[in-house]
Scaffold this active site. Structure first.
Site, PDB file in Angstrom:
ATOM      1  N   HIS A  19       0.799  -1.221   0.000  1.00  0.00           N
ATOM      2  CA  HIS A  19       0.000   0.000   0.000  1.00  0.00           C
ATOM      3  C   HIS A  19       0.838   1.281   0.000  1.00  0.00           C
ATOM      4  O   HIS A  19       0.289   2.374  -0.019  1.00  0.00           O
ATOM      5  CB  HIS A  19      -0.921   0.015   1.223  1.00  0.00           C
ATOM      6  CG  HIS A  19      -0.190   0.313   2.499  1.00  0.00           C
ATOM      7  ND1 HIS A  19       0.708  -0.578   3.054  1.00  0.00           N
ATOM      8  CD2 HIS A  19      -0.182   1.406   3.282  1.00  0.00           C
ATOM      9  CE1 HIS A  19       1.217  -0.043   4.147  1.00  0.00           C
ATOM     10  NE2 HIS A  19       0.701   1.168   4.308  1.00  0.00           N
ATOM     11  N   HIS A  54       1.523   6.849   0.153  1.00  0.00           N
ATOM     12  CA  HIS A  54       0.731   5.906   0.952  1.00  0.00           C
ATOM     13  C   HIS A  54      -0.707   5.944   0.449  1.00  0.00           C
ATOM     14  O   HIS A  54      -1.315   7.009   0.393  1.00  0.00           O
ATOM     15  CB  HIS A  54       0.793   6.351   2.414  1.00  0.00           C
ATOM     16  CG  HIS A  54       0.129   5.440   3.380  1.00  0.00           C
ATOM     17  ND1 HIS A  54      -1.234   5.336   3.503  1.00  0.00           N
ATOM     18  CD2 HIS A  54       0.663   4.598   4.288  1.00  0.00           C
ATOM     19  CE1 HIS A  54      -1.522   4.472   4.457  1.00  0.00           C
ATOM     20  NE2 HIS A  54      -0.375   4.008   4.948  1.00  0.00           N
TER      21      HIS A  54
END
Length: 124
Positions: A32, A47
């Site tokens: 992620h 992120h």
């Protein structure tokens, strides 16, 4: 507080590099986030989502590996908006400077509609 940054509501499910640099961090288990180190030593973290680490990588796919050198606009990762939503998380992408390497001129350009390959969202 990690550092200065900005949040982007992605228009699609591919996150591209906001600046040119070397891929230095990947979260292999969760897929992620991507860390880039710029030629001047500045480090940036990209992120996807809030609390998405708990998804264990489900719905995330990397296009890069540690050591790759990328240009601004290079696709870094793909995510599934539907899977993030099903897990109860927002899909906002966050770009944070985690190490300025003593550079005080790094600046994110916020408050605009950004388009990959056209809009400058960071300058230094």
């Amino acid at each position: 507080m990690v550092g200065d940054g900005l949040a982007i509501k992605p228009a699609n499910e591919t996150v591209c590099a906001p600046v040119s640099g070397k891929v230095t961090v990947l979260m292999e288990d969760s897929r992620h986030a991507v860390g880039l180190t710029l030629s001047n030593g500045v480090e940036v973290l990209i992120h996807v989502g809030i609390d998405t680490v708990g998804m264990g990588g489900d719905g995330f796919e990397y296009f890069v590996k540690v050591g790759d050198v990328v240009k601004a606009g290079t696709p870094l990762l793909k995510f599934s908006r539907a899977k993030i939503k099903a897990a109860g998380h927002p899909d906002t992408a966050i770009f944070v400077v985690t190490n300025t390497n003593g550079l005080d001129t790094f600046k994110f350009n916020s408050g605009q509609q950004a388009k990959t390959g056209e809009t400058v969202i960071a300058s230094y």
